[in-house]
Design a protein around this motif. Structure first.
Motif, PDB file in Angstrom:
ATOM      1  N   MET A 339       0.731  -1.286   0.018  1.00  0.00           N
ATOM      2  CA  MET A 339       0.072  -0.050   0.150  1.00  0.00           C
ATOM      3  C   MET A 339       0.789   1.162   0.040  1.00  0.00           C
ATOM      4  O   MET A 339       0.396   2.374  -0.555  1.00  0.00           O
ATOM      5  CB  MET A 339      -0.837   0.179   1.396  1.00  0.00           C
ATOM      6  N   MET A 395     -11.988  -2.304  -3.639  1.00  0.00           N
ATOM      7  CA  MET A 395     -10.582  -2.102  -3.431  1.00  0.00           C
ATOM      8  C   MET A 395      -9.700  -1.551  -4.559  1.00  0.00           C
ATOM      9  O   MET A 395      -8.657  -0.547  -3.984  1.00  0.00           O
ATOM     10  CB  MET A 395     -10.154  -3.549  -3.008  1.00  0.00           C
ATOM     11  N   GLN A 396      -9.774  -1.881  -5.478  1.00  0.00           N
ATOM     12  CA  GLN A 396      -9.077  -1.200  -6.705  1.00  0.00           C
ATOM     13  C   GLN A 396      -9.388   0.402  -6.647  1.00  0.00           C
ATOM     14  O   GLN A 396      -8.256   1.113  -7.020  1.00  0.00           O
ATOM     15  CB  GLN A 396      -9.260  -2.030  -7.977  1.00  0.00           C
ATOM     16  N   GLN A 399      -7.465   1.806  -3.917  1.00  0.00           N
ATOM     17  CA  GLN A 399      -6.173   1.555  -3.897  1.00  0.00           C
ATOM     18  C   GLN A 399      -5.552   2.778  -4.730  1.00  0.00           C
ATOM     19  O   GLN A 399      -4.384   3.129  -4.668  1.00  0.00           O
ATOM     20  CB  GLN A 399      -5.676   0.133  -4.303  1.00  0.00           C
ATOM     21  N   SER A 420     -11.459   1.486   2.982  1.00  0.00           N
ATOM     22  CA  SER A 420     -10.714   2.533   2.204  1.00  0.00           C
ATOM     23  C   SER A 420      -9.177   2.666   3.029  1.00  0.00           C
ATOM     24  O   SER A 420      -8.324   2.684   2.534  1.00  0.00           O
ATOM     25  CB  SER A 420     -11.391   3.865   2.253  1.00  0.00           C
ATOM     26  N   ALA A 423      -6.986   0.039   2.539  1.00  0.00           N
ATOM     27  CA  ALA A 423      -6.274   0.178   0.995  1.00  0.00           C
ATOM     28  C   ALA A 423      -5.232   1.232   1.155  1.00  0.00           C
ATOM     29  O   ALA A 423      -4.859   1.922   0.025  1.00  0.00           O
ATOM     30  CB  ALA A 423      -7.471   0.472   0.107  1.00  0.00           C
TER      31      ALA A 423
END
Length: 600
Positions: A339, A395-396, A399, A420, A423
């Motif tokens: 991350m 999640m994409q 990120q 969030s 991520a």
């Protein structure tokens, strides 16, 4: 002849009769004076002992009653001693527990020695060779109808969602495939946001400091699936059915010897739902939820929920479950490092649906700002198929974003806030009840170190540009905030209940320690004859966790307008100051939103 003359002379010297009779009268007068004097002395002594000695003794008793027993060491004194001559001769006199400590004169006379029943548990921390000293948890062995039977009948746990698949893998749900490379290869599951009941109970089974001896326990856990219980009866059932299990639980608990130690104030349970599902205000059939949290016995316990009430003292916010449930520390470290190194092309993003029925909601304006921005990303959620229902899509997007917008949903909080932060995305909150007053055990008190706060009225009334507001934050500060968010990840996730992390503390560990600390403070305060706060006001419960060290009273706060409760007859929606009144309608809407938010 000489002796006789001498004898006669002595006889002649004897005083005449009259003087002798006068002498007898004087002696009689002296005796009367003596009796009077002795009588006066007796009364003087009696008055002296009554007003001086007994009065002094009473003052001493009052001093002993009002002042805590000084300790001979730095540790807390665990006994209260007092000598009472009236009771000293009665070896069978039973000790009486002192009343609730109040720093005022009381008629209560404590016995010679008061031994609090939880002293043994407090003393375990003094055993330095015991790694569990001060950390033992006793778990009630509840009848299966309060937990496991619900899982066997899992199809009835939700009106819209088949919860059977979500109760698999110790409550984590089915594994997620990492087709798009968004997740790690291990530790990711399609976890339902309301599955904390099972996850927490299964994590407790792996807790290192369980004990079968309740006298050693720092706290007592009640493995009742309160969230699952209320979920199965919310729609189409009368209040008797909705309340049945809660009433049976309280009846079972209050008959246990463990309950009598602190009348349940050392007990805690977990419900993976918002608090409003357990706070039915009336006995009307049309009113929402059950009344678990309003039961007198339940008011003594601590209930951990995914959203707590700002106006009540018996519930505490814990994180919603995310999709990530690592089994080892290394899985967490690898995720955190990943991350840190991501390229985030979006300044801000939002995943959610509008709330057209709520005229005070700012979601519509947030969605408009996302659509009209070149640096904003929108993942709009609604009924039916949507990328918003896909964990990998959510999640994409998180990120790839520096900031993630987290307005209120149907109630104060959202699971999305934790997704969030997992991520590494910096959350932007618009109401303090969405995080700052909710998750005080898991998030720093200084919220500006990991988040951005934009008051709702700035959006609703002033049409403040979110983009401009975020662009004003210096890049170095953004990097620092993101690093702080990433460092918070271990304490915001629930580790796999079938294993245990080596050194990291997850959301379960943080919650259990917070409960232990709470109970320990209460026990010590009882011994010391004091309260934790001065002039405690339950309606201001949200303020107390925000107090600085040493503060004992909650006064006015800049966030007061956000938590002002409406008067009868006022609008039950958001008030003009940006506050929100959470009601049965909010809880109902939250339930309806499961159709949008459930994992496909």
């Amino acid at each position: 002849m000489v002796p006789r003359v001498a004898m006669r002379r002595r006889a002649a010297e004897v005083p005449p009769t009259e003087p002798t009779e006068k002498g007898n009268g004087k002696s009689h007068t002296n005796r009367i004076c003596l009796v009077v004097s002795l009588s006066l002395l007796f009364w003087a002594l009696l008055l002296y002992f009554h007003f001086v000695v007994i009065g002094s003794s009473t003052n001493m008793e009052n001093q002993i009653h009002l002042q805590p027993q000084p300790s001979s060491s730095s540790s807390t004194s665990l006994r209260i001693h007092k000598f009472d001559p009236r009771k000293e001769k009665d070896p069978l006199a039973k000790p009486i527990l002192p009343p609730a400590p109040v720093a005022t004169t009381s008629t209560f006379n404590p016995p010679e020695t008061v031994e609090f029943p939880f002293v043994k548990a407090l003393k375990t921390v003094d055993n330095k060779s015991d790694p569990c000293g001060g950390k033992y948890i006793y778990v009630h062995d509840l009848p299966s109808r309060f937990n496991e039977d619900m899982l066997r009948d899992c199809k009835k746990l939700s009106l819209w969602t088949n919860m059977c698949k979500f109760t698999t893998n110790a409550g984590l749900g089915p594994p997620l495939e990492n087709v798009e490379g968004v997740f790690s290869d291990e530790g990711w599951y399609a976890t339902n946001q309301f599955a904390v009941d099972v996850i927490f109970s299964n994590r407790m089974k792996q807790y290192k400091c369980l004990t079968n001896d309740s006298s050693l326990a720092a706290a007592i856990f009640v493995p009742f699936y309160a969230g699952f219980d209320v979920a199965r009866y919310l729609w189409g059932y009368n209040i008797s059915t909705r309340d049945a299990a809660s009433l049976e639980l309280v009846d079972w608990l209050t008959k246990r010897p463990e309950w009598e130690i602190m009348r349940g104030k050392d007990h805690f349970l977990v419900a993976g739902r918002i608090t409003w599902d357990f706070r039915r205000l009336s006995e009307e059939e049309t009113d929402w939820g059950n009344k678990l949290l309003f039961l007198p016995a339940a008011k003594n316990m601590s209930m951990l929920v995914v959203e707590s009430s700002p106006w009540n003292a018996n519930d505490f916010g814990i994180p919603y479950p995310t999709y990530f449930h690592p089994a080892k520390d290394s899985e967490v470290f690898e995720w955190q490092e990943r991350m840190r190194n991501l390229d985030r092309k979006w300044l801000f993003s939002f995943a959610g649906a509008p709330r057209p029925d709520n005229t005070k909601s700012i979601r519509g304006q947030i969605i408009d700002q996302c659509r009209n921005s070149n640096v904003g990303k929108l993942l709009e959620c609604d009924f039916g198929e949507s990328k918003c229902h896909s964990p990998s899509s959510i999640m994409q997007m998180f990120q790839g974003s520096l900031f993630c917008l987290q307005p209120q949903g149907d109630s104060y909080t959202r699971r999305s806030a934790f997704d969030s932060m997992l991520a590494g995305c910096i959350p932007v909150f618009f109401h303090p009840g969405s995080a700052y007053t909710q998750y005080t055990w898991h998030l720093p008190k200084n919220y500006s170190t990991y988040s951005v706060f934009i008051p709702e009225d700035d959006i609703r009334k002033r049409n403040v540009s979110i983009e401009e507001r975020l662009l004003r934050i210096p890049p170095e500060q953004v990097r620092s905030m993101r690093e702080n968010v990433i460092s918070l990840i271990p304490g915001l996730i629930y580790a796999d209940p079938r294993s245990e992390l080596e050194t990291l503390k997850d959301a379960f560990d943080v919650s259990v320690q917070a409960v232990i600390d709470k109970v320990t403070r209460l026990r010590k305060n009882m011994i010391e004859g004091r309260t934790e706060y001065d002039n405690f006001v339950e309606e201001n419960s949200w303020k107390y966790a925000l107090l600085e060290d040493g503060q004992r009273e909650a006064g006015g706060h800049v966030w007061d307008p956000f938590f002002s409760k409406p008067k009868p007859g006022e609008d039950s929606g958001n008030d003009g100051n940006g506050g929100t009144t959470i009601s049965a309608d909010a809880a109902k809407n939250s339930w309806k939103s499961e159709q949008r938010d459930k994992t496909q």
